[in-house]
Scaffold this active site. Structure first.
Site, mmCIF file in Angstrom:
data_model
loop_
_atom_site.group_PDB
_atom_site.id
_atom_site.type_symbol
_atom_site.label_atom_id
_atom_site.label_comp_id
_atom_site.label_asym_id
_atom_site.label_seq_id
_atom_site.Cartn_x
_atom_site.Cartn_y
_atom_site.Cartn_z
ATOM 1 N N ASP A 91 0.822 -1.148 0.144
ATOM 2 C CA ASP A 91 0.094 -0.106 -0.127
ATOM 3 C C ASP A 91 0.988 1.443 -0.106
ATOM 4 O O ASP A 91 2.000 1.234 0.845
ATOM 5 C CB ASP A 91 -0.938 0.095 1.404
ATOM 6 C CG ASP A 91 -1.926 1.212 1.064
ATOM 7 O OD1 ASP A 91 -2.946 1.113 0.201
ATOM 8 O OD2 ASP A 91 -1.846 2.025 1.855
ATOM 9 N N THR A 92 0.667 2.180 -0.711
ATOM 10 C CA THR A 92 1.184 3.597 -0.991
ATOM 11 C C THR A 92 0.592 4.587 -0.472
ATOM 12 O O THR A 92 -0.920 4.635 -0.859
ATOM 13 C CB THR A 92 1.711 3.750 -2.283
ATOM 14 O OG1 THR A 92 2.544 2.678 -2.619
ATOM 15 C CG2 THR A 92 2.497 5.111 -2.489
#
Length: 200
Positions: free
Chosen positions: A81-82
């Site tokens: 996840d960013t």
């Protein structure tokens, strides 16, 4: 030891980056009735690093349950996840072009952080890493912001931009991991894979 991993991500960029590491992977995407976006809700007063690590663990939990439910061959599952952060403010994916415009106006002429968490796990073992990079945007004009927001590229991207796309024209400086800013930090991901016995 498994000869492949599952990638629980709909991002074509993550799949491309993982392929560069030479590890065979198969996609493990959510079922139609799974609300994958709900996992990305921000908790009150949550710090960006804590947020991105928590969301990545939730994604891994959901993917491991999906693997078991489908009765697929056992193999490690990779999730990532960013998020983009300006101070403690978290910038997720814009809901539409107007939301993208708002985000880009806030990020214009600032240096912000891009945090990507990566988790690799099985039912018995899991590891996680966090990669933090910094990106400096030049001062963007209203016309530049509106044109870029209307292009559609910001949709589905944390912080409303893709570093490997047209937004590169606005980036005056970056430090850290370019692949991490894209969504899958290669160095840290290779370390995770090696800890599970993969030759990278």
């Amino acid at each position: 030891m498994s000869e492949f991993i599952y990638l629980a991500s709909q991002s074509p960029r993550r799949s491309q980056l993982l392929a560069l590491l030479g590890v065979r992977h198969e996609l493990l995407l959510p079922d139609a009735d799974e609300d994958a976006e709900a996992l990305e809700a921000v908790l009150p007063n949550e710090a960006p690093a804590a947020y991105v690590k928590r969301v990545t663990q939730l994604k891994l939990d959901a993917a491991l349950q999906r693997l078991k439910r489908r009765g697929l061959p056992a193999a490690p599952v990779l999730c990532s996840d960013t998020t983009v952060a300006l101070g403690r403010k978290i910038f997720g994916k814009p809901t539409d072009a107007a939301d993208a415009t708002r985000m880009l106006k806030e990020l214009s002429n600032t240096t912000h952080r891009v945090l990507t968490a990566v988790a690799l796990g099985t039912a018995r073992k899991r590891e996680q890493v966090l990669c933090e990079s910094r990106v400096t945007f030049s001062a963007m004009s209203s016309r530049q912001i509106q044109t870029y927001a209307a292009s559609g590229e910001p949709l589905g991207k944390a912080g409303a931009y893709a570093v490997q796309g047209r937004a590169a024209a606005f980036i005056s400086h970056m430090s850290g991991s370019y692949s991490g800013i894209m969504g899958l930090p290669m160095f840290e991901t290779a370390q995770l894979l090696q800890s599970f016995g993969f030759k990278v």
